[in-house]
Design an enzyme around this catalytic site. Sequence first.
Site, PDB file in Angstrom:
ATOM      1  N   GLU A 161      63.410 -79.326  12.875  1.00  0.00           N
ATOM      2  CA  GLU A 161      64.057 -78.232  13.592  1.00  0.00           C
ATOM      3  C   GLU A 161      65.220 -77.683  12.779  1.00  0.00           C
ATOM      4  O   GLU A 161      65.892 -78.405  12.047  1.00  0.00           O
ATOM      5  CB  GLU A 161      64.545 -78.717  14.964  1.00  0.00           C
ATOM      6  CG  GLU A 161      63.381 -78.958  15.907  1.00  0.00           C
ATOM      7  CD  GLU A 161      63.780 -79.446  17.280  1.00  0.00           C
ATOM      8  OE1 GLU A 161      62.900 -79.464  18.148  1.00  0.00           O
ATOM      9  OE2 GLU A 161      64.941 -79.832  17.495  1.00  0.00           O
ATOM     10  N   CYS A 214      71.992 -74.294  10.713  1.00  0.00           N
ATOM     11  CA  CYS A 214      72.116 -75.759  10.732  1.00  0.00           C
ATOM     12  C   CYS A 214      70.777 -76.316  10.266  1.00  0.00           C
ATOM     13  O   CYS A 214      69.763 -76.164  10.946  1.00  0.00           O
ATOM     14  CB  CYS A 214      72.450 -76.202  12.154  1.00  0.00           C
ATOM     15  SG  CYS A 214      72.536 -77.990  12.345  1.00  0.00           S
ATOM     16  N   CYS A 225      71.930 -93.663  15.509  1.00  0.00           N
ATOM     17  CA  CYS A 225      73.112 -93.650  16.379  1.00  0.00           C
ATOM     18  C   CYS A 225      72.651 -93.634  17.838  1.00  0.00           C
ATOM     19  O   CYS A 225      71.683 -92.976  18.188  1.00  0.00           O
ATOM     20  CB  CYS A 225      73.961 -92.414  16.092  1.00  0.00           C
ATOM     21  SG  CYS A 225      74.567 -92.345  14.393  1.00  0.00           S
ATOM     22  N   CYS A 280      72.259 -90.092  19.747  1.00  0.00           N
ATOM     23  CA  CYS A 280      71.627 -88.955  19.076  1.00  0.00           C
ATOM     24  C   CYS A 280      70.107 -88.974  19.247  1.00  0.00           C
ATOM     25  O   CYS A 280      69.451 -89.994  19.006  1.00  0.00           O
ATOM     26  CB  CYS A 280      71.991 -88.968  17.596  1.00  0.00           C
ATOM     27  SG  CYS A 280      71.243 -87.617  16.663  1.00  0.00           S
ATOM     28  N   GLU A 308      70.115 -87.766   7.699  1.00  0.00           N
ATOM     29  CA  GLU A 308      71.383 -88.116   7.047  1.00  0.00           C
ATOM     30  C   GLU A 308      71.333 -87.604   5.607  1.00  0.00           C
ATOM     31  O   GLU A 308      70.640 -88.182   4.755  1.00  0.00           O
ATOM     32  CB  GLU A 308      71.568 -89.650   7.091  1.00  0.00           C
ATOM     33  CG  GLU A 308      72.684 -90.192   6.230  1.00  0.00           C
ATOM     34  CD  GLU A 308      74.039 -89.505   6.427  1.00  0.00           C
ATOM     35  OE1 GLU A 308      74.446 -89.253   7.579  1.00  0.00           O
ATOM     36  OE2 GLU A 308      74.689 -89.222   5.418  1.00  0.00           O
ATOM     37  N   SER A 311      77.476 -82.959   6.434  1.00  0.00           N
ATOM     38  CA  SER A 311      77.990 -83.921   7.403  1.00  0.00           C
ATOM     39  C   SER A 311      77.295 -85.262   7.201  1.00  0.00           C
ATOM     40  O   SER A 311      76.077 -85.334   7.082  1.00  0.00           O
ATOM     41  CB  SER A 311      77.733 -83.401   8.825  1.00  0.00           C
ATOM     42  OG  SER A 311      78.230 -84.318   9.777  1.00  0.00           O
ATOM     43  N   LEU A 348      82.841 -89.741  12.762  1.00  0.00           N
ATOM     44  CA  LEU A 348      83.631 -90.956  12.962  1.00  0.00           C
ATOM     45  C   LEU A 348      83.305 -91.578  14.325  1.00  0.00           C
ATOM     46  O   LEU A 348      82.805 -92.690  14.406  1.00  0.00           O
ATOM     47  CB  LEU A 348      85.119 -90.608  12.851  1.00  0.00           C
ATOM     48  CG  LEU A 348      86.080 -91.772  12.741  1.00  0.00           C
ATOM     49  CD1 LEU A 348      85.876 -92.527  11.448  1.00  0.00           C
ATOM     50  CD2 LEU A 348      87.534 -91.286  12.844  1.00  0.00           C
ATOM     51  N   HIS A 349      83.630 -90.841  15.370  1.00  0.00           N
ATOM     52  CA  HIS A 349      83.243 -91.157  16.754  1.00  0.00           C
ATOM     53  C   HIS A 349      83.903 -92.381  17.376  1.00  0.00           C
ATOM     54  O   HIS A 349      83.753 -92.628  18.572  1.00  0.00           O
ATOM     55  CB  HIS A 349      81.720 -91.270  16.889  1.00  0.00           C
ATOM     56  CG  HIS A 349      80.958 -90.074  16.392  1.00  0.00           C
ATOM     57  ND1 HIS A 349      81.523 -88.826  16.268  1.00  0.00           N
ATOM     58  CD2 HIS A 349      79.674 -89.935  15.969  1.00  0.00           C
ATOM     59  CE1 HIS A 349      80.620 -87.970  15.803  1.00  0.00           C
ATOM     60  NE2 HIS A 349      79.498 -88.623  15.609  1.00  0.00           N
ATOM     61  N   ASN A 360      76.686 -83.892  24.102  1.00  0.00           N
ATOM     62  CA  ASN A 360      75.580 -83.116  24.660  1.00  0.00           C
ATOM     63  C   ASN A 360      74.515 -84.080  25.161  1.00  0.00           C
ATOM     64  O   ASN A 360      74.150 -85.018  24.457  1.00  0.00           O
ATOM     65  CB  ASN A 360      74.976 -82.198  23.591  1.00  0.00           C
ATOM     66  CG  ASN A 360      75.987 -81.184  23.087  1.00  0.00           C
ATOM     67  OD1 ASN A 360      76.615 -80.482  23.873  1.00  0.00           O
ATOM     68  ND2 ASN A 360      76.155 -81.123  21.771  1.00  0.00           N
ATOM     69  N   CYS A 385      74.312 -80.055  19.000  1.00  0.00           N
ATOM     70  CA  CYS A 385      74.474 -81.264  18.186  1.00  0.00           C
ATOM     71  C   CYS A 385      73.853 -82.467  18.879  1.00  0.00           C
ATOM     72  O   CYS A 385      74.100 -82.722  20.052  1.00  0.00           O
ATOM     73  CB  CYS A 385      75.953 -81.579  17.993  1.00  0.00           C
ATOM     74  SG  CYS A 385      76.876 -80.259  17.241  1.00  0.00           S
TER      75      CYS A 385
HETATM   76  N1  SAH Z   1      73.586 -87.532   9.974  1.00  0.00           N
HETATM   77  C1  SAH Z   1      74.690 -86.626   9.767  1.00  0.00           C
HETATM   78  C2  SAH Z   1      74.282 -85.204  10.061  1.00  0.00           C
HETATM   79  C3  SAH Z   1      74.060 -84.880  11.522  1.00  0.00           C
HETATM   80  S1  SAH Z   1      75.363 -83.893  12.019  1.00  0.00           S
HETATM   81  C4  SAH Z   1      75.880 -87.081  10.587  1.00  0.00           C
HETATM   82  O1  SAH Z   1      75.739 -88.025  11.342  1.00  0.00           O
HETATM   83  O2  SAH Z   1      76.980 -86.554  10.430  1.00  0.00           O
HETATM   84  C5  SAH Z   1      75.209 -83.876  13.701  1.00  0.00           C
HETATM   85  C6  SAH Z   1      76.507 -84.186  14.424  1.00  0.00           C
HETATM   86  O3  SAH Z   1      76.243 -84.236  15.830  1.00  0.00           O
HETATM   87  C7  SAH Z   1      77.050 -85.553  14.041  1.00  0.00           C
HETATM   88  O4  SAH Z   1      78.436 -85.531  14.023  1.00  0.00           O
HETATM   89  C8  SAH Z   1      76.517 -86.385  15.170  1.00  0.00           C
HETATM   90  O5  SAH Z   1      77.210 -87.581  15.315  1.00  0.00           O
HETATM   91  C9  SAH Z   1      76.718 -85.458  16.344  1.00  0.00           C
HETATM   92  N2  SAH Z   1      75.957 -85.841  17.524  1.00  0.00           N
HETATM   93  C10 SAH Z   1      74.900 -86.681  17.583  1.00  0.00           C
HETATM   94  N3  SAH Z   1      74.468 -86.809  18.851  1.00  0.00           N
HETATM   95  C11 SAH Z   1      75.256 -86.016  19.607  1.00  0.00           C
HETATM   96  C12 SAH Z   1      75.294 -85.697  21.004  1.00  0.00           C
HETATM   97  N4  SAH Z   1      74.416 -86.218  21.852  1.00  0.00           N
HETATM   98  N5  SAH Z   1      76.231 -84.828  21.426  1.00  0.00           N
HETATM   99  C13 SAH Z   1      77.105 -84.267  20.551  1.00  0.00           C
HETATM  100  N6  SAH Z   1      77.106 -84.522  19.228  1.00  0.00           N
HETATM  101  C14 SAH Z   1      76.200 -85.392  18.754  1.00  0.00           C
END
Ligand code: SAH
Length: 348
Positions: A84, A101, A112, A115, A164, A195, A219-220, A294, A337
């Site tokens: 996508e 994107c 994760c 995600c 990634e 990212s 980071l999260h 999200n 995201c």
């Molecule tokens: N793998 C890379 C590229 C993906 S970027 C990375 O992890 O950075 C996508 C972004 O959306 C990342 O910051 C990811 O952590 C975030 N993300 C993943 N699941 C999400 C969700 N359910 N709601 C909001 N952001 C989310």
Amino acid sequence: MNQEELEDWALDLHEPRFRGRQIYKWIYAKNTNSFYEMSDIPRELRIKLDDIAQISIPRVLKQKVSADGTRKFLMELEDKKRIETVLIPQSKDKNTRYTICISSQVGCPIQCEFCATGQTGFQRNLQAFEIVGQVLGSSRELMRRLKSGDYGLITNIVYMGMGEPMLNYDEVLKSIYILNNPKGVNIGQRRMTISTAGEVSGIEKLAQENLQVNLAVSLHAADDKLRSSLMPINNKYSLPQLVAAVESYIKKTNRKVTFEYLLLGEINMRPVDAENLIRLLKSQLVTVNLIPYNKINEAAFSAPGNAKVRMFYDKLVHGGLNVTVRQEHGSDIDAACGQLAAQKSSRF
Ligand code: SAH
């Protein structure tokens, strides 16, 4: 192929180098996917090229348009695998430009918890042509839909789709050079962002490249235990390792880095989380980008309300951090995201 490879290819075919440059321009600047349209190339050569080569752009199988103008494309690759790509309008203006994107892998091995992409598993890395092809294919489709003759509708690129990017480093880098080339797609490096979930080896390599692209790090969580429970990659590289890698990246490149911080209600927005985050990042030249969660299928997390987001934001600002809140786009079509899963087209 990049320009040099196309020039070498022309030589292999006993043609002058400039034929390679001509082909480059047709494919990347004029977004042509047929050798027959390359009108400054002799007819016999066009026929020969068509016979021996192929311009492969991912096929747009389906597209969904969000109420906010965001478009999600389901694209099919040569081996029928699906990815996508999302186009995000930069304003509500009718003539707005778009940020794209793009995906770097089919699925994602990082897994994760929050995600949707990780939940679909990992299938394979994308090749550079498939990464660049998302931009070419989306641009072509966008021009068709908007009945526009403007090749420059897409001005910004974020490597924030499926996958990634740092685990597909070489192909991602090659795609950056191609997309940046002024003789082709011509998107400025400062308008590109990679990212990463925190793949330290990639951050270290990127620091050596002398590029102007932006780096964002997911980071999260600001303590190791919590981060490991959300992102398995934290067992590979601990927070101190990650932060140290970013610190040397900044020293080497003098570029700002963004830390993305997902806001998960009840999980990582406690006062102690804000304090940890401030302690971890205060001395650094970084921005913290807060991303309200999200919703994805079958997930145990909840999205925080606006008031909670505001409270967390205020705490961080008060603590001396540079903070922004990411504006959500396209969640009504599962394009926001974390929501990219390339579901079967019947459910797309
Ligand atoms: N793998 C890379 C590229 C993906 S970027 C990375 O992890 O950075 C996508 C972004 O959306 C990342 O910051 C990811 O952590 C975030 N993300 C993943 N699941 C999400 C969700 N359910 N709601 C909001 N952001 C989310």
